[in-house]
Design an enzyme around this catalytic site. Structure first.
Site, PDB file in Angstrom:
ATOM      1  N   PHE A 147      77.804  33.755  -8.530  1.00 25.13           N
ATOM      2  CA  PHE A 147      76.425  33.849  -8.023  1.00 25.13           C
ATOM      3  C   PHE A 147      75.405  33.503  -9.104  1.00 25.13           C
ATOM      4  O   PHE A 147      74.302  34.026  -9.116  1.00 25.13           O
ATOM      5  CB  PHE A 147      76.171  35.244  -7.434  1.00 25.13           C
ATOM      6  CG  PHE A 147      77.302  35.725  -6.578  1.00 25.13           C
ATOM      7  CD1 PHE A 147      78.093  36.783  -6.982  1.00 25.13           C
ATOM      8  CD2 PHE A 147      77.622  35.084  -5.381  1.00 25.13           C
ATOM      9  CE1 PHE A 147      79.189  37.196  -6.205  1.00 25.13           C
ATOM     10  CE2 PHE A 147      78.704  35.483  -4.608  1.00 25.13           C
ATOM     11  CZ  PHE A 147      79.481  36.551  -5.028  1.00 25.13           C
ATOM     12  N   THR A 153      83.785  29.767  -2.922  1.00 27.96           N
ATOM     13  CA  THR A 153      83.160  28.894  -1.930  1.00 27.96           C
ATOM     14  C   THR A 153      84.178  28.194  -1.046  1.00 27.96           C
ATOM     15  O   THR A 153      83.860  27.727   0.034  1.00 27.96           O
ATOM     16  CB  THR A 153      82.357  27.797  -2.644  1.00 27.96           C
ATOM     17  OG1 THR A 153      83.231  27.162  -3.604  1.00 27.96           O
ATOM     18  CG2 THR A 153      81.175  28.385  -3.380  1.00 27.96           C
ATOM     19  N   LEU A 199      81.040  19.927   5.919  1.00 28.03           N
ATOM     20  CA  LEU A 199      82.364  19.323   5.729  1.00 28.03           C
ATOM     21  C   LEU A 199      83.512  20.252   6.127  1.00 28.03           C
ATOM     22  O   LEU A 199      84.582  19.783   6.505  1.00 28.03           O
ATOM     23  CB  LEU A 199      82.536  18.920   4.251  1.00 28.03           C
ATOM     24  CG  LEU A 199      81.490  17.942   3.701  1.00 28.03           C
ATOM     25  CD1 LEU A 199      81.754  17.669   2.228  1.00 28.03           C
ATOM     26  CD2 LEU A 199      81.519  16.644   4.502  1.00 28.03           C
ATOM     27  N   PRO A 227      83.753  23.620   8.356  1.00 29.75           N
ATOM     28  CA  PRO A 227      82.997  24.599   9.149  1.00 29.75           C
ATOM     29  C   PRO A 227      83.347  26.063   8.881  1.00 29.75           C
ATOM     30  O   PRO A 227      82.444  26.890   8.730  1.00 29.75           O
ATOM     31  CB  PRO A 227      83.341  24.218  10.595  1.00 29.75           C
ATOM     32  CG  PRO A 227      83.678  22.780  10.542  1.00 29.75           C
ATOM     33  CD  PRO A 227      84.321  22.546   9.199  1.00 29.75           C
ATOM     34  N   GLN A 274      80.234  31.092   3.804  1.00 35.10           N
ATOM     35  CA  GLN A 274      79.183  31.034   2.785  1.00 35.10           C
ATOM     36  C   GLN A 274      77.847  31.494   3.335  1.00 35.10           C
ATOM     37  O   GLN A 274      77.116  32.236   2.691  1.00 35.10           O
ATOM     38  CB  GLN A 274      79.029  29.595   2.254  1.00 35.10           C
ATOM     39  CG  GLN A 274      80.098  29.195   1.261  1.00 35.10           C
ATOM     40  CD  GLN A 274      80.047  30.065   0.034  1.00 35.10           C
ATOM     41  OE1 GLN A 274      79.127  30.005  -0.769  1.00 35.10           O
ATOM     42  NE2 GLN A 274      81.021  30.939  -0.106  1.00 35.10           N
ATOM     43  N   LYS A 305      74.755  18.584   2.025  1.00 35.80           N
ATOM     44  CA  LYS A 305      73.653  19.030   1.164  1.00 35.80           C
ATOM     45  C   LYS A 305      74.016  20.230   0.307  1.00 35.80           C
ATOM     46  O   LYS A 305      73.225  20.652  -0.491  1.00 35.80           O
ATOM     47  CB  LYS A 305      72.458  19.453   2.027  1.00 35.80           C
ATOM     48  CG  LYS A 305      71.533  18.330   2.407  1.00 35.80           C
ATOM     49  CD  LYS A 305      70.418  18.873   3.289  1.00 35.80           C
ATOM     50  CE  LYS A 305      69.351  17.818   3.501  1.00 35.80           C
ATOM     51  NZ  LYS A 305      68.310  18.288   4.450  1.00 35.80           N
ATOM     52  N   GLY A 362      75.694  26.914  -0.384  1.00 39.17           N
ATOM     53  CA  GLY A 362      76.115  28.219  -0.891  1.00 39.17           C
ATOM     54  C   GLY A 362      74.980  29.193  -1.147  1.00 39.17           C
ATOM     55  O   GLY A 362      75.208  30.396  -1.271  1.00 39.17           O
ATOM     56  N   GLU A 363      73.762  28.683  -1.270  1.00 41.08           N
ATOM     57  CA  GLU A 363      72.659  29.569  -1.665  1.00 41.08           C
ATOM     58  C   GLU A 363      71.610  29.780  -0.593  1.00 41.08           C
ATOM     59  O   GLU A 363      70.961  30.829  -0.545  1.00 41.08           O
ATOM     60  CB  GLU A 363      71.988  29.004  -2.918  1.00 41.08           C
ATOM     61  CG  GLU A 363      72.920  29.065  -4.136  1.00 41.08           C
ATOM     62  CD  GLU A 363      72.369  28.311  -5.325  1.00 41.08           C
ATOM     63  OE1 GLU A 363      71.739  28.949  -6.183  1.00 41.08           O
ATOM     64  OE2 GLU A 363      72.580  27.079  -5.401  1.00 41.08           O
TER      65      GLU A 363
END
Lengths: 332, 710, 171
Positions: free
Chosen positions: B227, B455, B579, B581, B587, B650, B653-654
């Protein structure tokens, strides 16, 4: 941790003698409190006397019809015991609201009662703390943190305001439990309401127990068995958290009047707080809104909020009024 | 359900076979344990290591008086034991190296450090005397921007919001603490490390120890969460390497959980003033976002708190500013969605306040202020589907027909409310390399120094390669987590997927071309293709690249205790092509869960007396538990992204943590009528507000059956 | 009396069905005994103070925090760790459910979640009922296991699903 010797006696007498004979000795239950404190160097015993093989792990019926709970009964076993659930559900609720399953599965009743405060300064040996060492100072009171759930609104002294964290102790306090203690000079019974010492100017002396005194059992009088009762606990997250305030209540009604009421607060004082002013104000009254509020306020008038903990007073008031109202509804 | 997209490393993780850095330490007994400063500002006057050195098992005590000299690097946090200066409480000031962790820990307590202590300043305030404007923010962004005449336009605006919002310091607290095993062999350093970026660690450690980069190898097969806290090397890595050098044996160093609150980085607290000037229909005329944060005295880290305000909404008159105070605190660093996460709490709360003041529905308000070009630079967005996310989310959440009046929803003893907030995060890509090989028997191998910190990157990259190669995933082996693999950007900034997949796709295409050139025949020695994306990345068109989303929350607040529960959270996102699902959903939901935790639980408060954080264990620094998390749903819009490489992805993760806290705080306002502008939203905040507002706090309806006397 | 004059002791544990005789410093927690003495690194250290759940194993069928238990205080105890799944069909079912529901991300809390879930199912069985674990009960009962990656919703789904599979008697 500091190195230590370990013994596992098979009689209470031997255990007590073992601790009495060694100034650095301590009793060991499961260790969920003591081992934690040893890792922090808050406690540094040089001998651990393990009490979990002393056959104190039964729950039995007392001659007067009450309950006798051995000191090494595991918290989880206490909460799931059929008699506890049927006759003292307040106890089960309190235990289940505390900690997590992994702790409850091993923690002993005795250990739960003797667990130490969670005040972050007590638990940090790089900072002074009057509770660890009388007279060394209290940064908790100096720091004026904006949110201070670890500080008391009742019963604090200028030396220490750290709250007592046990949920079980609050429920037992409401139920007038008696604590059986065996020490080097014999066995005695201590009402739980006398077990804990308020901090005064000697915060380290937090119970009336001597070092070699061992809790062997907790007795619950038959009197409160099967009264409408409940435990409510407020926390800063949904589970696995010490309370910010809690209430244990049991009451008995005749018709529409409260005949007897037992009320205790948790996480708001350095000891489990028996709300006797409120109890007196409730006895003989009808449990209607303004009566309940006035009775609770009769107790809370003694509250002295500190920086960052005034919310506890509101919590106590709201929770207690609601809980009493609900119990009165059940009793009707 | 994973629908056949089970993680490549899933089996290893559920069987306990996956080994993290600290697991490699087992059996390599030599451990380095730090001695930590007990003052927040000052100087070390003397270190007495005599008693520690006499303890059984102790091999060395490293102090500022005897430590190997390191070459200077930019991150002064890594210059361990190079001078006598104390910059924060908990700083490593010495270390004991011993043949067991027990021995090292016990001996560390015997090292006596004498300090000359100075007065420390650890509390951030909006008027702190140390505040200054930095030259630029992280990632080279300008500290201030402006267009039009904000002051004049704001003063003249018919509807105005001018409020200050606060987010506390928060700590990343991945469940695996930082850990490193270091060993030297003939002047070459090998590190098994818990890191988001093996190449970054490699470069920095090589610089520190004056080594050739290719004489440092960093291995990070499994990382137990990061993180942002493991985006660059930290003291554990340097200490392990230094200690191994000193004693001539492999050494391990792991942070304790307590260290995670001092030397692992944290997100700075922020104080943010948001001013919105609008027409009565909610269209913005003027928008200003002024942010204050702290940094340490060792290193400048300028959180880009007001960055989101620069591109979210149209308004002709705008201004943003950032100021920093260098305090006597540990250096803040990246934590999930730096800048955007705290900034959007403020901006999206302010938008909600504007919705209340104008009477415009909060979803409509955002739609009305949507923009198709970057409002400050005029650039086109590479793709922007904020509106689609809001509309889809509103539909899925059954937002229509919502009664906007606060305290209008009540179920028994619960006050019920709903809220919405927008999300955004950067969509970036950085150059990376990859290699793809095929063997004569048709087995493929993909190599890239990427990292899977949870991830699912390993799985995602394998499936990207398999798709590109036109083979089943089972025919592809994926190798990551090692600095000797083709160099790759760090697993952070939500650019891992876009960057790595670009390199992998390019390498796969090159491999296919080579196989075609040989008539489809693979030689006995196999074939390898390598790609690097530096030129392609540099040639990207000039576009504003961001992801967007919309988050919806339903909260229930207990009328007595003001405890807050979140029975429903929904996020709808537009993140280019998704990419993988199942992994994407994890995530999104995971980040939203962290956002819920941020909204309700997390706070690290500096203690003015001792100078450190008052919360330094998980029992007092609360993160959300199972019981706090109920229904959390995520979905996404199909979005075409043509300006981030061939995958069209794009990174995601955040973005999930951005906006969650505002959605929840907005819902709390809707439920209770209390606007909480300081996170976390706690019962105490709501009780305090009620105490101030209402003389009789009991008029919340009865839970029980007792008759009420008037 | 079971006395030792030493600061270390002989400890006998049955770990995943195998009897292990160890000589350990009294200070050794069960967690450190498992990881360092027995090289069973599946069980993780997240906080070392019983506050995160990563160290959860089963001792005599009960889920516990191994970081707070002293190995010397566990005479002849039966310990099950995540590595014991090869012997325990229920753990295998839970592992499969975790994979099917993507109930993990970084994986660090996963061994503890699995052991805790097994302990939860054993507790539910002891309390009576049909053995299935409804989501609300799972959420509360699993709260002693933190997951920073936020895989909670998937973990709950996995545990609920596994409880049904186990209750149906599938081996």
């Amino acid at each position: 941790m500091k190195t230590f010797r370990y013994e596992r006696p098979d009689s209470v007498a031997t255990a007590v003698a073992g601790v009495a004979a060694h100034p650095g000795a301590a009793f060991l239950g499961a260790g969920t409190s003591l081992v934690d404190l040893m890792k922090l160097h808050v406690e540094e015993p040089t001998l651990l006397v393990d009490v979990t093989s002393l056959s104190l792990d039964r729950i039995g019926t007392a001659r007067d019809g009450g309950l006798v709970i051995g000191a090494t009964v595991r918290n989880s076993d206490l909460a799931t015991d059929p008699r506890v659930r049927a006759e003292y559900p307040l106890l089960a609720e309190a235990v289940l609201s505390g900690a997590s399953a992994q702790i409850r599965n091993v923690a002993t009743v005795g250990g739960n009662l003797l667990q130490r405060t969670r005040c972050p300064y007590y638990r940090d040996v790089t900072k002074p703390c009057n509770r660890r060492s009388a007279g060394s100072g209290c940064p908790a009171l100096e720091s004026r943190l904006p949110h201070s759930p670890h500080l008391a609104v009742l019963g604090a002294s200028p030396a220490c305001a750290a709250v007592h964290p046990s949920d079980l102790a609050v429920a037992l306090t409401a139920l007038d439990a008696l604590i059986e203690v065996t020490g080097p000079h014999g066995t005695r019974t201590v009402p739980i309401t006398s077990l804990y010492r308020p901090p005064g100017d000697a915060p380290p002396d937090d119970t009336v127990l001597a070092r070699a005194d061992m809790i062997t059992a907790v007795r619950l009088p038959a009197a409160t068995a099967a009264w409408p009762c409940a435990y409510r606990k407020a926390r800063d997250r949904a589970s696995f958290a010490f309370g910010t305030a809690s209430v244990a209540a049991a009451l008995r009604m005749t018709g529409d009047h409260i005949v007897d009421v037992k009320l205790a607060f948790g996480a708001v004082a350095p000891v489990p707080w028996r709300a006797r002013h409120a109890e007196r104000a409730l006895t003989g009254r009808r449990p209607v809104g303004h009566v309940l509020r006035q009775a609770v306020d009769a107790e809370l008038v003694h509250a002295r909020p500190l920086h960052g903990n005034a919310f506890k007073v509101d919590l106590l008031r709201n929770m207690t009024v609601s809980l009493l109202s609900e119990l009165a509804g059940r009793a009707a | 359900m994973t629908g056949g997209q089970e993680r490549v490393d899933g089996w290893d993780k559920v069987t306990g076979r996956a080994r993290y850095a600290g697991d490699h330490a087992v059996g390599r007994a030599v451990t380095a344990v730090p001695v930590r400063s007990t003052v927040a500002r000052g100087r070390i006057v003397r270190v007495d290591d005599g008693e520690a050195l006499r303890q059984a098992g102790v091999l060395a005590v490293i102090t500022p008086d005897n430590a190997p000299r390191l070459a200077e690097v930019h991150d002064a946090e890594l210059m361990l034991f190079q001078n006598h200066r104390i910059a924060y409480r908990g700083q490593f000031v010495a270390a004991v190296v011993a043949t067991s962790r027990q021995a090292a820990t016990a001996a560390a307590r015997l090292v006596r450090v004498a300090y000359e202590q100075s007065c420390h300043e650890v509390r951030l305030s909006a008027d702190h005397h140390r505040l200054y404007e930095p030259e630029h923010l992280n990632e080279g962004r300008p500290a201030g921007t402006s267009s039009g005449d904000f002051a004049g336009a704001f003063d003249a605006a018919p509807v105005r919001v001018d409020e200050t919002y606060r987010t506390p310091a928060v700590c990343n607290n991945p469940l695996e603490t930082h850990a490193t095993c270091a060993s030297w062999d003939n002047g070459r350093l090998t590190l098994i490390d818990s890191t988001q970026g093996p190449n970054t660690v490699q470069n920095v450690l090589a610089a520190l120890f004056r080594l050739r980069t290719d004489h440092v190898r960093v291995i990070c097969e499994h990382v137990g969460g990061a993180f942002g806290a493991k985006g660059a090397p930290r003291a554990n890595t340097v200490l392990a390497a230094m200690a191994a050098l000193v004693v001539g044996r492999p050494v391990t160093c792991s942070f304790t959980r307590r260290d995670m609150f001092a030397v692992a980085g944290h997100r700075s607290p922020t104080i943010q003033r948001v001013r919105l000037g609008a027409h009565p229909d909610g269209r913005l005329i003027a928008l200003a976002h002024d942010a204050v944060a702290h940094t340490s005295t060792l290193r400048r880290f300028a959180e880009q708190t007001a960055a989101a305000a620069r591109h979210m909404y149209a308004a002709p008159h705008r201004a943003t500013s950032h100021r920093l105070a260098a305090l006597d605190v540990p250096s803040p660093s990246w934590m999930r969605a730096p800048g955007y996460c705290p900034g959007m709490f403020a901006l999206e709360s302010a938008m909600d306040e504007l919705a209340v003041r104008t009477g415009v529905d909060p979803v409509d308000l955002r739609l009305r202020n949507d923009t198709s070009v970057h409002p400050e630079t005029g650039q086109l967005f590479s793709s922007r589907n904020l509106a689609a996310c809001l509309r889809s989310g509103a539909r899925l959440f059954a937002w229509a027909g919502r009664n906007p009046a606060p305290r209008s929803g009540r179920r028994g003893h619960w006050l019920v409310g709903t809220g919405v907030a927008a999300s955004t995060y950067t969509a970036d890509v950085a150059p990376s390399d990859a290699a793809v090989s095929v063997s004569v028997d048709g087995r493929y191998s993909v190599s890239i120094a990427a990292v899977d910190v949870g991830t699912g990157a390993r799985t995602m990259l394998r499936s990207v390669a398999a798709r590109e190669l036109g083979v089943p995933a089972s025919a592809v082996e994926i190798r990551i987590g090692d600095s000797c693999l083709p160099r790759a950007v760090v697993a952070g900034g939500s650019m891992g997927t876009s960057s790595w997949s670009w390199a992998v796709i390019a390498a796969c295409r090159d491999l296919r071309r080579r196989v075609r050139e040989r008539g489809g025949v693979v030689p006995v020695t196999g074939l390898t293709a390598r790609a690097r994306t530096d030129a392609e990345v540099a040639a990207l068109a000039d576009r504003a690249r961001f992801s967007f989303g919309a988050q919806f929350a339903e909260v229930r607040v207990d009328a007595d205790t003001m405890e807050i529960r979140v029975p429903r959270l929904l996020g709808v996102f537009a993140v280019g092509k998704v990419l993988a699902p199942a992994l994407a959903r994890s995530q999104f939901v995971g980040a939203m869960t962290m956002g819920l935790s941020m909204a309700l639980c997390e706070e690290a408060v500096t203690d003015p007396c001792s100078g450190d954080y008052a919360q330094h264990e998980l029992a007092t620094y609360h993160i959300a538990t199972h019981a706090d998390v109920q229904d959390v749903q995520a979905s996404w819009i199909e979005e075409e992204e043509h300006h981030l490489g061939p995958s069209g992805a794009k990174g995601l993760g955040e973005i999930g943590i951005v906006g969650t806290a505002a959605a929840i705080a907005n819902a709390v306002y809707h439920a209770t009528g209390v606007r909480v502008r300081d996170l976390p939203v706690r019962p105490a905040s709501l009780l305090r507000a009620h105490r101030c507002a209402e003389p009789s706090p009991h008029d919340r309806g009865d839970r029980g059956n007792a008759a009420e006397q008037p | 009396m079971n006395a030792t004059g030493n600061t270390s002791a002989a400890v006998r544990l049955r770990v995943n069905g195998v009897v292990r005789e160890l000589r350990l410093d009294n200070r050794t927690t069960l967690l450190d005994a498992l990881r360092e003495a027995l090289r069973l690194t599946g069980t993780k250290k997240g906080c070392d103070h019983g506050q995160c759940g990563a160290c959860t194993v089963l001792v005599d069928g009960r889920r516990v925090y191994s970081c707070l238990l002293l190995a010397v205080a566990l005479p002849d105890s039966d310990v099950t760790t995540v590595e014991g799944a090869v012997r325990d069909g229920r753990l295998r079912i839970l592992q499969r459910a975790f994979l099917d529901h993507d109930a993990l991300q970084c994986g660090y809390c996963t061994p503890g979640q699995l052991c805790s879930a097994l302990g939860l199912l054993i507790e539910l069985a002891a309390e009576g009922g049909d053995g299935t674990a409804p989501a609300g009960a799972v959420r509360e009962r699993m709260s002693g296991n933190l997951c920073r990656c936020g895989a909670y919703t998937h973990i709950v789904a996995a545990v609920t699903a596994a409880s049904k599979t186990i209750a149906e008697g599938t081996p």
